[in-house]
Design a protein around this motif. Sequence first.
Motif, PDB file in Angstrom:
ATOM      1  N   MET A   1      39.520 -64.896   9.096  1.00 50.31           N
ATOM      2  CA  MET A   1      39.798 -66.258   8.622  1.00 50.31           C
ATOM      3  C   MET A   1      38.653 -67.192   8.995  1.00 50.31           C
ATOM      4  O   MET A   1      38.281 -68.074   8.231  1.00 50.31           O
ATOM      5  CB  MET A   1      41.118 -66.775   9.206  1.00 50.31           C
ATOM      6  N   ARG A   2      38.081 -66.987  10.173  1.00 51.57           N
ATOM      7  CA  ARG A   2      36.988 -67.845  10.642  1.00 51.57           C
ATOM      8  C   ARG A   2      35.703 -67.619   9.842  1.00 51.57           C
ATOM      9  O   ARG A   2      34.980 -68.559   9.536  1.00 51.57           O
ATOM     10  CB  ARG A   2      36.760 -67.572  12.128  1.00 51.57           C
ATOM     11  N   PHE A   3      35.384 -66.382   9.498  1.00 51.73           N
ATOM     12  CA  PHE A   3      34.102 -66.060   8.869  1.00 51.73           C
ATOM     13  C   PHE A   3      34.224 -65.690   7.391  1.00 51.73           C
ATOM     14  O   PHE A   3      33.286 -65.115   6.827  1.00 51.73           O
ATOM     15  CB  PHE A   3      33.428 -64.907   9.616  1.00 51.73           C
ATOM     16  N   HIS A   4      35.329 -65.993   6.749  1.00 50.47           N
ATOM     17  CA  HIS A   4      35.529 -65.646   5.335  1.00 50.47           C
ATOM     18  C   HIS A   4      34.465 -66.305   4.457  1.00 50.47           C
ATOM     19  O   HIS A   4      34.257 -67.512   4.500  1.00 50.47           O
ATOM     20  CB  HIS A   4      36.917 -66.074   4.867  1.00 50.47           C
ATOM     21  N   GLY A   5      33.771 -65.481   3.671  1.00 51.41           N
ATOM     22  CA  GLY A   5      32.782 -65.985   2.727  1.00 51.41           C
ATOM     23  C   GLY A   5      31.449 -66.365   3.338  1.00 51.41           C
ATOM     24  O   GLY A   5      30.577 -66.873   2.640  1.00 51.41           O
ATOM     25  N   GLN A   6      31.264 -66.126   4.620  1.00 54.21           N
ATOM     26  CA  GLN A   6      30.003 -66.482   5.284  1.00 54.21           C
ATOM     27  C   GLN A   6      29.162 -65.230   5.524  1.00 54.21           C
ATOM     28  O   GLN A   6      29.693 -64.163   5.816  1.00 54.21           O
ATOM     29  CB  GLN A   6      30.278 -67.144   6.633  1.00 54.21           C
ATOM     30  N   VAL A   7      27.873 -65.391   5.424  1.00 49.36           N
ATOM     31  CA  VAL A   7      26.944 -64.305   5.745  1.00 49.36           C
ATOM     32  C   VAL A   7      26.800 -64.281   7.266  1.00 49.36           C
ATOM     33  O   VAL A   7      26.454 -65.287   7.875  1.00 49.36           O
ATOM     34  CB  VAL A   7      25.572 -64.533   5.078  1.00 49.36           C
ATOM     35  N   VAL A   8      27.115 -63.141   7.893  1.00 45.04           N
ATOM     36  CA  VAL A   8      27.028 -63.038   9.347  1.00 45.04           C
ATOM     37  C   VAL A   8      25.869 -62.157   9.807  1.00 45.04           C
ATOM     38  O   VAL A   8      25.600 -62.078  11.002  1.00 45.04           O
ATOM     39  CB  VAL A   8      28.351 -62.524   9.965  1.00 45.04           C
TER      40      VAL A   8
ATOM     41  N   THR B   1      22.052 -59.844   8.275  1.00 43.78           N
ATOM     42  CA  THR B   1      21.158 -59.411   7.202  1.00 43.78           C
ATOM     43  C   THR B   1      20.650 -58.016   7.543  1.00 43.78           C
ATOM     44  O   THR B   1      20.135 -57.793   8.635  1.00 43.78           O
ATOM     45  CB  THR B   1      19.966 -60.378   7.057  1.00 43.78           C
ATOM     46  N   LEU B   2      20.829 -57.106   6.605  1.00 40.46           N
ATOM     47  CA  LEU B   2      20.337 -55.742   6.795  1.00 40.46           C
ATOM     48  C   LEU B   2      18.837 -55.705   6.539  1.00 40.46           C
ATOM     49  O   LEU B   2      18.335 -56.428   5.673  1.00 40.46           O
ATOM     50  CB  LEU B   2      21.051 -54.792   5.841  1.00 40.46           C
ATOM     51  N   PRO B   3      18.100 -54.870   7.248  1.00 47.17           N
ATOM     52  CA  PRO B   3      16.649 -54.791   7.046  1.00 47.17           C
ATOM     53  C   PRO B   3      16.259 -53.925   5.843  1.00 47.17           C
ATOM     54  O   PRO B   3      15.081 -53.636   5.648  1.00 47.17           O
ATOM     55  CB  PRO B   3      16.150 -54.172   8.347  1.00 47.17           C
ATOM     56  N   PHE B   4      17.230 -53.517   5.042  1.00 48.94           N
ATOM     57  CA  PHE B   4      16.982 -52.673   3.881  1.00 48.94           C
ATOM     58  C   PHE B   4      18.034 -52.992   2.830  1.00 48.94           C
ATOM     59  O   PHE B   4      19.036 -53.627   3.111  1.00 48.94           O
ATOM     60  CB  PHE B   4      17.050 -51.187   4.257  1.00 48.94           C
ATOM     61  N   ILE B   5      17.791 -52.546   1.601  1.00 49.11           N
ATOM     62  CA  ILE B   5      18.791 -52.700   0.542  1.00 49.11           C
ATOM     63  C   ILE B   5      19.630 -51.428   0.546  1.00 49.11           C
ATOM     64  O   ILE B   5      19.120 -50.344   0.275  1.00 49.11           O
ATOM     65  CB  ILE B   5      18.126 -52.922  -0.836  1.00 49.11           C
ATOM     66  N   PRO B   6      20.911 -51.543   0.889  1.00 48.20           N
ATOM     67  CA  PRO B   6      21.747 -50.341   1.001  1.00 48.20           C
ATOM     68  C   PRO B   6      22.083 -49.740  -0.360  1.00 48.20           C
ATOM     69  O   PRO B   6      22.004 -50.421  -1.390  1.00 48.20           O
ATOM     70  CB  PRO B   6      23.013 -50.854   1.691  1.00 48.20           C
ATOM     71  N   PHE B   7      22.459 -48.454  -0.355  1.00 51.11           N
ATOM     72  CA  PHE B   7      22.888 -47.815  -1.592  1.00 51.11           C
ATOM     73  C   PHE B   7      24.205 -48.448  -2.037  1.00 51.11           C
ATOM     74  O   PHE B   7      24.874 -49.145  -1.279  1.00 51.11           O
ATOM     75  CB  PHE B   7      22.968 -46.299  -1.457  1.00 51.11           C
ATOM     76  N   GLU B   8      24.621 -48.210  -3.259  1.00 56.43           N
ATOM     77  CA  GLU B   8      25.708 -48.946  -3.905  1.00 56.43           C
ATOM     78  C   GLU B   8      27.020 -48.953  -3.117  1.00 56.43           C
ATOM     79  O   GLU B   8      27.630 -49.999  -2.931  1.00 56.43           O
ATOM     80  CB  GLU B   8      25.951 -48.381  -5.315  1.00 56.43           C
ATOM     81  N   MET B   9      27.476 -47.793  -2.657  1.00 60.04           N
ATOM     82  CA  MET B   9      28.752 -47.749  -1.944  1.00 60.04           C
ATOM     83  C   MET B   9      28.691 -48.559  -0.642  1.00 60.04           C
ATOM     84  O   MET B   9      29.600 -49.312  -0.320  1.00 60.04           O
ATOM     85  CB  MET B   9      29.160 -46.312  -1.629  1.00 60.04           C
ATOM     86  N   MET B  10      27.605 -48.427   0.087  1.00 64.11           N
ATOM     87  CA  MET B  10      27.450 -49.187   1.334  1.00 64.11           C
ATOM     88  C   MET B  10      27.307 -50.678   1.045  1.00 64.11           C
ATOM     89  O   MET B  10      27.781 -51.514   1.809  1.00 64.11           O
ATOM     90  CB  MET B  10      26.252 -48.682   2.114  1.00 64.11           C
TER      91      MET B  10
ATOM     92  N   GLU C   1      22.504 -62.239  -1.662  1.00 61.52           N
ATOM     93  CA  GLU C   1      21.413 -61.262  -1.585  1.00 61.52           C
ATOM     94  C   GLU C   1      21.994 -59.879  -1.265  1.00 61.52           C
ATOM     95  O   GLU C   1      22.970 -59.771  -0.527  1.00 61.52           O
ATOM     96  CB  GLU C   1      20.430 -61.660  -0.482  1.00 61.52           C
ATOM     97  N   PRO C   2      21.399 -58.801  -1.782  1.00 59.73           N
ATOM     98  CA  PRO C   2      21.925 -57.458  -1.519  1.00 59.73           C
ATOM     99  C   PRO C   2      21.802 -57.027  -0.056  1.00 59.73           C
ATOM    100  O   PRO C   2      22.451 -56.083   0.371  1.00 59.73           O
ATOM    101  CB  PRO C   2      21.109 -56.543  -2.426  1.00 59.73           C
ATOM    102  N   THR C   3      20.990 -57.720   0.729  1.00 64.94           N
ATOM    103  CA  THR C   3      20.848 -57.380   2.144  1.00 64.94           C
ATOM    104  C   THR C   3      21.801 -58.169   3.038  1.00 64.94           C
ATOM    105  O   THR C   3      21.858 -57.929   4.239  1.00 64.94           O
ATOM    106  CB  THR C   3      19.403 -57.623   2.614  1.00 64.94           C
ATOM    107  N   ASP C   4      22.564 -59.100   2.459  1.00 60.64           N
ATOM    108  CA  ASP C   4      23.507 -59.896   3.250  1.00 60.64           C
ATOM    109  C   ASP C   4      24.682 -59.046   3.703  1.00 60.64           C
ATOM    110  O   ASP C   4      25.109 -58.119   3.027  1.00 60.64           O
ATOM    111  CB  ASP C   4      24.026 -61.091   2.445  1.00 60.64           C
TER     112      ASP C   4
END
Length: 108
Positions: A28-35, A37-46, A59-62
């Motif tokens: 509830m506290r973090f809904h819709g917020q980016v917490v 950033t991944l250092p890579f673009i993950p594959f589709e399922m991830m 962004e796809p890395t969020d």
Amino acid sequence: MAKMNGMKLVVNITIGLLYMLAYRVLSMRFHGQVVGTLPFIPFEMMRRMSMRGLPSGSEPTDCAFAFVYALAALGLKGTIQKAMGFAPPRVDLGKVKWSLCIHSQWIG
């Protein structure tokens, strides 16, 4: 032994309930917020898992809260069990006889 298993069950249920309560409060506290950033673009399922709950157009890395929480819960489960004294016994791999079954013949 039965008393230990019953106690272990109570601890596991308690930990599960605490995880669910923490997830509910924090989601509830973090809904819709980016917490994160991944250092890579993950594959589709991830990517679907890591961006769950974020608005489209992110962004796809969020990373969303649910993904970070799942990773943290997986990492902490063993530590919590060990702290409570319910970790599975460690096995000395040097004493384990490794065997391989090929065409119904045991080789080892």
